[in-house]
Design a protein around this motif. Sequence first.
Motif, PDB file in Angstrom:
ATOM      1  N   GLY A 186       0.837  -1.197   0.000  1.00 55.03           N
ATOM      2  CA  GLY A 186       0.000   0.000   0.000  1.00 55.03           C
ATOM      3  C   GLY A 186       0.875   1.252   0.000  1.00 55.03           C
ATOM      4  N   GLY A 187       0.263   2.365   0.438  1.00 51.15           N
ATOM      5  CA  GLY A 187       0.964   3.648   0.430  1.00 51.15           C
ATOM      6  C   GLY A 187       2.203   3.641   1.320  1.00 51.15           C
ATOM      7  N   ALA A 188       2.086   3.060   2.516  1.00 54.18           N
ATOM      8  CA  ALA A 188       3.220   3.052   3.443  1.00 54.18           C
ATOM      9  C   ALA A 188       4.359   2.217   2.872  1.00 54.18           C
ATOM     10  N   ALA A 189       4.009   1.057   2.310  1.00 56.94           N
ATOM     11  CA  ALA A 189       5.034   0.180   1.728  1.00 56.94           C
ATOM     12  C   ALA A 189       5.771   0.901   0.594  1.00 56.94           C
ATOM     13  N   ARG A 190       5.019   1.612  -0.222  1.00 55.69           N
ATOM     14  CA  ARG A 190       5.621   2.299  -1.366  1.00 55.69           C
ATOM     15  C   ARG A 190       6.614   3.373  -0.874  1.00 55.69           C
ATOM     16  N   SER A 212       3.499  -9.061  -0.884  1.00 62.13           N
ATOM     17  CA  SER A 212       2.152  -8.648  -0.514  1.00 62.13           C
ATOM     18  C   SER A 212       1.173  -9.777  -0.751  1.00 62.13           C
ATOM     19  N   ARG A 213       0.117  -9.783   0.044  1.00 64.21           N
ATOM     20  CA  ARG A 213      -0.976 -10.729  -0.087  1.00 64.21           C
ATOM     21  C   ARG A 213      -1.454 -10.750  -1.545  1.00 64.21           C
ATOM     22  N   THR A 214      -1.570  -9.559  -2.133  1.00 65.57           N
ATOM     23  CA  THR A 214      -1.955  -9.456  -3.543  1.00 65.57           C
ATOM     24  C   THR A 214      -0.676  -9.245  -4.342  1.00 65.57           C
ATOM     25  N   LEU A 215      -0.223 -10.323  -4.987  1.00 64.73           N
ATOM     26  CA  LEU A 215       1.093 -10.273  -5.645  1.00 64.73           C
ATOM     27  C   LEU A 215       1.173  -9.158  -6.690  1.00 64.73           C
ATOM     28  N   ASN A 264       7.319  -4.124   8.418  1.00 68.63           N
ATOM     29  CA  ASN A 264       5.884  -4.404   8.282  1.00 68.63           C
ATOM     30  C   ASN A 264       5.168  -3.121   7.877  1.00 68.63           C
ATOM     31  N   ALA A 265       4.633  -3.107   6.654  1.00 68.65           N
ATOM     32  CA  ALA A 265       3.821  -1.973   6.198  1.00 68.65           C
ATOM     33  C   ALA A 265       2.407  -2.454   5.871  1.00 68.65           C
ATOM     34  N   THR A 266       1.958  -3.460   6.638  1.00 68.73           N
ATOM     35  CA  THR A 266       0.549  -3.890   6.576  1.00 68.73           C
ATOM     36  C   THR A 266      -0.073  -3.532   7.927  1.00 68.73           C
ATOM     37  N   PRO A 267      -1.399  -3.598   8.016  1.00 62.50           N
ATOM     38  CA  PRO A 267      -2.015  -3.329   9.334  1.00 62.50           C
ATOM     39  C   PRO A 267      -1.992  -4.543  10.266  1.00 62.50           C
ATOM     40  N   VAL A 268      -1.336  -5.632   9.867  1.00 64.64           N
ATOM     41  CA  VAL A 268      -1.351  -6.851  10.692  1.00 64.64           C
ATOM     42  C   VAL A 268      -0.653  -6.574  12.038  1.00 64.64           C
ATOM     43  N   GLY A 269      -1.374  -6.887  13.129  1.00 61.19           N
ATOM     44  CA  GLY A 269      -0.836  -6.648  14.475  1.00 61.19           C
ATOM     45  C   GLY A 269      -1.407  -5.409  15.119  1.00 61.19           C
ATOM     46  N   MET A 270      -2.169  -4.652  14.307  1.00 57.21           N
ATOM     47  CA  MET A 270      -2.749  -3.421  14.830  1.00 57.21           C
ATOM     48  C   MET A 270      -3.942  -3.738  15.735  1.00 57.21           C
ATOM     49  N   HIS A 271      -4.148  -2.922  16.728  1.00 57.60           N
ATOM     50  CA  HIS A 271      -5.300  -3.043  17.606  1.00 57.60           C
ATOM     51  C   HIS A 271      -6.583  -3.138  16.784  1.00 57.60           C
ATOM     52  N   ASP A 305       8.375  -2.089  12.493  1.00 56.71           N
ATOM     53  CA  ASP A 305       6.921  -2.240  12.326  1.00 56.71           C
ATOM     54  C   ASP A 305       6.308  -0.850  12.221  1.00 56.71           C
ATOM     55  N   THR A 306       5.676  -0.534  11.082  1.00 55.98           N
ATOM     56  CA  THR A 306       5.094   0.813  10.932  1.00 55.98           C
ATOM     57  C   THR A 306       3.803   0.977  11.739  1.00 55.98           C
ATOM     58  N   VAL A 307       3.215  -0.133  12.197  1.00 55.07           N
ATOM     59  CA  VAL A 307       2.008  -0.039  13.035  1.00 55.07           C
ATOM     60  C   VAL A 307       2.365   0.704  14.321  1.00 55.07           C
ATOM     61  N   TYR A 308       1.534   1.693  14.712  1.00 54.97           N
ATOM     62  CA  TYR A 308       1.864   2.472  15.919  1.00 54.97           C
ATOM     63  C   TYR A 308       0.842   2.294  17.042  1.00 54.97           C
ATOM     64  N   ASP A 352       7.740   5.842  16.433  1.00 58.37           N
ATOM     65  CA  ASP A 352       8.892   6.652  16.032  1.00 58.37           C
ATOM     66  C   ASP A 352       8.645   7.271  14.655  1.00 58.37           C
ATOM     67  N   MET A 353       8.176   6.446  13.718  1.00 58.90           N
ATOM     68  CA  MET A 353       7.936   6.946  12.359  1.00 58.90           C
ATOM     69  C   MET A 353       6.817   7.989  12.347  1.00 58.90           C
ATOM     70  N   PHE A 354       5.743   7.709  13.097  1.00 64.87           N
ATOM     71  CA  PHE A 354       4.599   8.630  13.104  1.00 64.87           C
ATOM     72  C   PHE A 354       5.014   9.997  13.639  1.00 64.87           C
ATOM     73  N   VAL A 355       5.748   9.979  14.735  1.00 70.71           N
ATOM     74  CA  VAL A 355       6.171  11.250  15.335  1.00 70.71           C
ATOM     75  C   VAL A 355       7.104  11.988  14.380  1.00 70.71           C
ATOM     76  N   ARG A 356       7.983  11.250  13.727  1.00 71.21           N
ATOM     77  CA  ARG A 356       8.926  11.915  12.808  1.00 71.21           C
ATOM     78  C   ARG A 356       8.211  12.519  11.603  1.00 71.21           C
ATOM     79  N   GLN A 357       7.200  11.779  11.048  1.00 69.11           N
ATOM     80  CA  GLN A 357       6.531  12.356   9.875  1.00 69.11           C
ATOM     81  C   GLN A 357       5.728  13.601  10.275  1.00 69.11           C
ATOM     82  N   ALA A 358       5.171  13.582  11.486  1.00 71.00           N
ATOM     83  CA  ALA A 358       4.444  14.767  11.962  1.00 71.00           C
ATOM     84  C   ALA A 358       5.424  15.905  12.252  1.00 71.00           C
ATOM     85  N   PRO A 400      -8.253   2.552  16.440  1.00 69.33           N
ATOM     86  CA  PRO A 400      -7.055   3.087  15.835  1.00 69.33           C
ATOM     87  C   PRO A 400      -7.044   2.956  14.319  1.00 69.33           C
ATOM     88  N   SER A 401      -6.178   3.754  13.676  1.00 68.88           N
ATOM     89  CA  SER A 401      -6.026   3.615  12.218  1.00 68.88           C
ATOM     90  C   SER A 401      -4.887   2.663  11.931  1.00 68.88           C
TER      91      SER A 401
HETATM   92  P1  NAP Z   1      -2.960   0.434   2.497  1.00 64.60           P
HETATM   93  O1  NAP Z   1      -2.606   1.339   1.375  1.00 64.60           O
HETATM   94  O2  NAP Z   1      -4.382   0.060   2.721  1.00 64.60           O
HETATM   95  O3  NAP Z   1      -2.124  -0.936   2.308  1.00 64.60           O
HETATM   96  C1  NAP Z   1      -2.236  -1.992   3.209  1.00 64.60           C
HETATM   97  C2  NAP Z   1      -1.376  -3.153   2.730  1.00 64.60           C
HETATM   98  O4  NAP Z   1      -1.424  -4.152   3.745  1.00 64.60           O
HETATM   99  C3  NAP Z   1      -1.875  -3.797   1.444  1.00 64.60           C
HETATM  100  O5  NAP Z   1      -0.788  -4.248   0.699  1.00 64.60           O
HETATM  101  C4  NAP Z   1      -2.699  -4.970   1.963  1.00 64.60           C
HETATM  102  O6  NAP Z   1      -2.729  -6.064   1.085  1.00 64.60           O
HETATM  103  C5  NAP Z   1      -1.888  -5.383   3.161  1.00 64.60           C
HETATM  104  N1  NAP Z   1      -2.706  -6.109   4.113  1.00 64.60           N
HETATM  105  C6  NAP Z   1      -3.838  -5.687   4.710  1.00 64.60           C
HETATM  106  N2  NAP Z   1      -4.299  -6.633   5.549  1.00 64.60           N
HETATM  107  C7  NAP Z   1      -3.454  -7.689   5.445  1.00 64.60           C
HETATM  108  C8  NAP Z   1      -3.400  -8.972   6.033  1.00 64.60           C
HETATM  109  N3  NAP Z   1      -4.318  -9.348   6.926  1.00 64.60           N
HETATM  110  N4  NAP Z   1      -2.391  -9.799   5.699  1.00 64.60           N
HETATM  111  C9  NAP Z   1      -1.459  -9.417   4.802  1.00 64.60           C
HETATM  112  N5  NAP Z   1      -1.452  -8.223   4.188  1.00 64.60           N
HETATM  113  C10 NAP Z   1      -2.436  -7.365   4.516  1.00 64.60           C
HETATM  114  O7  NAP Z   1      -2.454   1.027   3.871  1.00 64.60           O
HETATM  115  P2  NAP Z   1      -1.149   1.933   4.131  1.00 64.60           P
HETATM  116  O8  NAP Z   1      -1.501   3.357   4.082  1.00 64.60           O
HETATM  117  O9  NAP Z   1      -0.045   1.460   3.303  1.00 64.60           O
HETATM  118  O10 NAP Z   1      -0.881   1.611   5.671  1.00 64.60           O
HETATM  119  C11 NAP Z   1      -0.463   0.316   6.072  1.00 64.60           C
HETATM  120  C12 NAP Z   1      -0.088   0.345   7.523  1.00 64.60           C
HETATM  121  O11 NAP Z   1       1.044   1.164   7.695  1.00 64.60           O
HETATM  122  C13 NAP Z   1      -1.173   0.993   8.403  1.00 64.60           C
HETATM  123  O12 NAP Z   1      -1.985   0.020   8.942  1.00 64.60           O
HETATM  124  C14 NAP Z   1      -0.419   1.741   9.452  1.00 64.60           C
HETATM  125  O13 NAP Z   1      -0.407   1.001  10.641  1.00 64.60           O
HETATM  126  C15 NAP Z   1       0.975   1.847   8.913  1.00 64.60           C
HETATM  127  N6  NAP Z   1       1.375   3.265   8.715  1.00 64.60           N
HETATM  128  C16 NAP Z   1       2.130   3.824   9.672  1.00 64.60           C
HETATM  129  C17 NAP Z   1       2.573   5.114   9.533  1.00 64.60           C
HETATM  130  C18 NAP Z   1       3.413   5.716  10.618  1.00 64.60           C
HETATM  131  O14 NAP Z   1       3.709   6.910  10.543  1.00 64.60           O
HETATM  132  N7  NAP Z   1       3.829   4.948  11.602  1.00 64.60           N
HETATM  133  C19 NAP Z   1       2.232   5.873   8.410  1.00 64.60           C
HETATM  134  C20 NAP Z   1       1.457   5.261   7.424  1.00 64.60           C
HETATM  135  C21 NAP Z   1       1.026   3.967   7.600  1.00 64.60           C
HETATM  136  P3  NAP Z   1      -3.778  -6.184  -0.100  1.00 64.60           P
HETATM  137  O15 NAP Z   1      -3.239  -5.323  -1.190  1.00 64.60           O
HETATM  138  O16 NAP Z   1      -3.820  -7.608  -0.424  1.00 64.60           O
HETATM  139  O17 NAP Z   1      -5.087  -5.662   0.447  1.00 64.60           O
END
Ligand code: NAP
Length: 499
Positions: free
Chosen positions: A353-357, A374-377, A407-414, A435-438, A461-467, A498-499
Amino acid sequence: MICVGIGRGRHRHMLAEHKHLVDNGVELVELRLDYIQGEVQVKRLLKDRPGPVIVTCRRKSDGGRWEHSEDARLRLLRTAIVEGADYVDLEDDVAAGVPRYGTTKRIVSHHDFQKTPADLTILHNKLAAMDADIVKVAAMANHPTDNLRMLQMIVASKVPTIGLCMGDIGVPTRILAGRCGAPLTYATFNDDRVLAPGQIGWRQMRDMYRYDSITPATRIYGVVADPVGHSLSPMVHNAALAAAGIDAVYIPFRVPAEQIDEFLTNASRWPLSGLSVTLPHKEAVLRHATVTDPLVTSIGAANTLTFTGDQVAAANTDATAAIESLAAALRSDDAAQNEEGLGVKTALVLGAGGAARAVAFGLKKRGVEVTVTSRTLDRAKAIAAEVGCKSVEWASRHRMPYDCIVNATPVGMHPNVDESPYDKEHLRPYMVVFDTVYNPENTLLIKEARGVGCRTVTGVDMFVRQAAIQFRIWHGQEPPLDVMRDALKRATASAKQPS
Ligand code: NAP
């Protein structure tokens, strides 16, 4: 002024809440008689009241709970006036039939739980003509522009006017009403007991948004998203603004995807100074950017907008924040600044997703050999093509060892705190696990990585830094990092969704 609505079933609870609020500096409360179960004793509520009150008895059709006859309701309101209530709220269809008496001020109100009426000026004139000391319009916002029309109604009125949009989309009017000249805004006693859709708890209104210090000179920032209610950015940015003594407020703007263009076209009408941008708008906002930094161009997404005159500058602070966080964990802060290597050679990014990119771009830019899974190759392949890195199937993510796992997926998030996107038995002590999950900060992945002896980087750490980078861009000064970190930790501790 913040007026706190009190809706309790028993008189003694209403009186106790009123006293508690007055003891805490609240200057005005609204007694919602329609919440009282059984016979309403207006005199009892007014006789020894500790501070000024608005007396309101709302019918079900106006969003209230009154179930008895209309005659009985009007009798209560007349009694409140005779007993010297400071204000009485009279709906527009009954106001003409309840005459002015004594010192009680008349709030003539109109409610619409479906929409914000098309012609607010005609409505306002009609209400003002009903011997109103204060006009009140509370209407559902279906579009961000409804907020602007409502605020404009307040600005243009000659009679003191409260104009509030209800619902998530309408939250900005509740925070900005005073900035436009409204005599008061409404807030709830308790975040969990909302008396109208979109209401905010009074402590949040007072302490986080600093409602009473918002003036026409206060600059407006915010986060634009859909949904936005769970965003923790308002807690973090408002805490930083308060600590730095900056005359600005940071507001949640819920803007549905199909309305983002109109919202941004109207930026100068609020007027907006800056926005954090999150799902689903990170790509769409680029249509409005007049200046984009190179990172935004390569990532194809922005999380920050800055409005200066006619210019809209787009930035992406996620990638920089991710790399700064990693660099700090690897004790090579210089690497983040010097564009040198990070100290890791290979990295596996989980998610597409966006975070991974953003993370994949940032790592690649620092010379790391990146693999995305990614789950969706297909999504992983698309990122790999854009970034110029490899992709692997989700099922194969453990096959190769990497120096760094992100980890840039929401796995492990509350609330799914017992899940991890990477199996523990494949973690090695030499790995850096990010782990980007905060929410929570210490996810299962982070805990297991620490257990194995890995160095770890958390999403906090990442969230605070981006803000913090946003803060620097907008306010041109160093952000109070500790304040931001504490605010985020407090917010995650109390967040339910949480988000
Ligand atoms: P996104 O664009 O919706 O992308 C989510 C990605 O996670 C997709 O590739 C999705 O796969 C995958 N995914 C979702 N559920 C999954 C599961 N159960 N098992 C395996 N893969 C799964 O979201 P995003 O904006 O990239 O954000 C992702 C996470 O990054 C957020 O949940 C957040 O916790 C974290 N984040 C943190 C910060 C920070 O500052 N710390 C900033 C941005 C994001 P599919 O394509 O198959 O759906």
